[in-house]
Design an enzyme around this catalytic site. Structure first.
Site, PDB file in Angstrom:
ATOM      1  N   ARG A 203       4.336-113.473 -25.756  1.00  0.00           N
ATOM      2  CA  ARG A 203       4.087-113.652 -24.331  1.00  0.00           C
ATOM      3  C   ARG A 203       4.522-115.064 -23.950  1.00  0.00           C
ATOM      4  NH1 ARG A 203       4.245-108.754 -22.347  1.00  0.00           N
ATOM      5  NH2 ARG A 203       2.549-107.385 -23.066  1.00  0.00           N
TER       6      ARG A 203
ATOM      7  N   ALA B 254       0.344-100.863 -23.709  1.00  0.00           N
ATOM      8  CA  ALA B 254       0.201-100.934 -22.253  1.00  0.00           C
ATOM      9  C   ALA B 254       1.570-100.850 -21.603  1.00  0.00           C
ATOM     10  CB  ALA B 254      -0.505-102.224 -21.845  1.00  0.00           C
TER      11      ALA B 254
ATOM     12  N   LEU C  52       3.701-100.681 -17.366  1.00  0.00           N
ATOM     13  CA  LEU C  52       3.670-100.699 -15.911  1.00  0.00           C
ATOM     14  C   LEU C  52       3.634 -99.288 -15.322  1.00  0.00           C
ATOM     15  CD1 LEU C  52       6.430-103.401 -15.277  1.00  0.00           C
ATOM     16  CD2 LEU C  52       3.956-103.738 -15.195  1.00  0.00           C
TER      17      LEU C  52
ATOM     18  N   GLU D  88       3.243 -94.553 -22.970  1.00  0.00           N
ATOM     19  CA  GLU D  88       3.208 -95.884 -23.588  1.00  0.00           C
ATOM     20  C   GLU D  88       2.674 -95.828 -25.018  1.00  0.00           C
ATOM     21  OE1 GLU D  88       4.561 -98.530 -22.487  1.00  0.00           O
ATOM     22  OE2 GLU D  88       5.042 -97.816 -20.469  1.00  0.00           O
TER      23      GLU D  88
ATOM     24  N   GLU E 275       5.127 -97.215 -27.846  1.00  0.00           N
ATOM     25  CA  GLU E 275       4.790 -98.495 -28.474  1.00  0.00           C
ATOM     26  C   GLU E 275       4.075 -98.354 -29.806  1.00  0.00           C
ATOM     27  OE1 GLU E 275       2.734-101.135 -25.844  1.00  0.00           O
ATOM     28  OE2 GLU E 275       4.507-101.445 -24.589  1.00  0.00           O
TER      29      GLU E 275
ATOM     30  N   PRO F  15      -7.574-110.988  -9.258  1.00  0.00           N
ATOM     31  CA  PRO F  15      -7.619-110.611  -7.842  1.00  0.00           C
ATOM     32  C   PRO F  15      -7.433-111.762  -6.867  1.00  0.00           C
ATOM     33  CG  PRO F  15      -9.817-110.509  -8.823  1.00  0.00           C
ATOM     34  CD  PRO F  15      -8.844-110.696  -9.943  1.00  0.00           C
TER      35      PRO F  15
ATOM     36  N   GLU G 104      10.386-105.414 -27.734  1.00  0.00           N
ATOM     37  CA  GLU G 104       9.491-104.475 -28.410  1.00  0.00           C
ATOM     38  C   GLU G 104       9.956-104.136 -29.829  1.00  0.00           C
ATOM     39  OE1 GLU G 104       9.180-101.075 -25.899  1.00  0.00           O
ATOM     40  OE2 GLU G 104       7.731-102.032 -24.550  1.00  0.00           O
TER      41      GLU G 104
END
Length: 222
Positions: free
Chosen positions: A70, A82, A84, A99, A103, A121, A151
């Site tokens: 990340r 996970a 989108l 997913e 994955e 939020p 990935e």
């Protein structure tokens, strides 16, 4: 007895809105919002498609985790599968199953909604639903998804749920979705999994998604 607490969906009037930045995955939007007595304010936020994640639990109560780089935090983080919600009209539980297949090379025989959350939020419209997947089945070699890019070669492990809880509480694991998922799963497990919602449970808080790109505007560079 007072009613249980519940977040209230009630968007305040937007007087003006513009896309301040367009990225490959999400955009930044700037809105002028009428807060009534609090006056008119400008809020900049990430306009996000929303996402799903999967806490896959095997028969030994081990959780399937993957490690992914990340860049914003400069770390290889242990996470749960996970992705989108970027396929128009696709139900969230179908995205989650895809997913898990892509994955983790897994399919699941039982699905339930574990927990929903807003990722940030105050600065993002992203809402994320975490599913609980059980009765896991390994995808045969010839049917597996061919992973590429970031990935490719992601390490995968199966870790007892209680070890992940300890890793969260000791400050060794930081992925927010993993943190929320394992703490929710441990709470539900102690209660005999009572109260799990179905995989197709209503989700009124789901992200509305990105606004369409302006006509004639080229996509952002890769």
């Amino acid at each position: 007895m007072p009613e249980p607490l519940r977040d209230r969906l009630e968007r305040r009037p937007v007087l003006a809105s513009r896309r301040a930045f367009e990225g490959r995955v999400w955009d930044v939007r700037s809105d002028r919002v009428d807060l009534g007595e609090a006056g008119v304010v400008t809020r900049d936020y990430v306009e996000h498609t929303g996402a799903v994640a999967v806490l896959a639990l095997d028969e030994q109560d081990r959780v399937v985790v993957i490690r992914q780089y990340r860049h914003p935090v400069g770390a290889f983080a242990w996470e749960i599968p996970a992705g989108l919600l970027d396929v128009d009209g696709e139900p969230a539980h179908v995205t989650a199953a895809r997913e898990l297949y892509e994955e983790a090379d897994l399919r699941a025989g039982r699905w339930a909604t574990l927990v929903d959350h807003w990722s940030s939020p105050g600065g993002s419209s992203e809402s994320l639903r975490i599913f609980l997947a059980r009765d896991l089945e390994q995808v045969p070699d010839g049917e597996r998804h061919e992973r590429t890019g970031e990935e490719l070669g992601m390490p995968q492990r199966r870790v007892p749920l209680e070890e992940l809880v300890a890793g969260v509480l000791e400050g060794r694991l930081h992925s927010p979705t993993l943190v929320i998922a394992v703490l929710a799963a441990e709470t539900m497990r102690r209660g005999g999994w009572s109260g799990l919602r179905p995989a197709e449970a209503p989700w009124p808080e789901r992200s509305p998604g990105r606004a369409p790109r302006d006509a004639g505007q080229p996509p952002p560079p890769a």
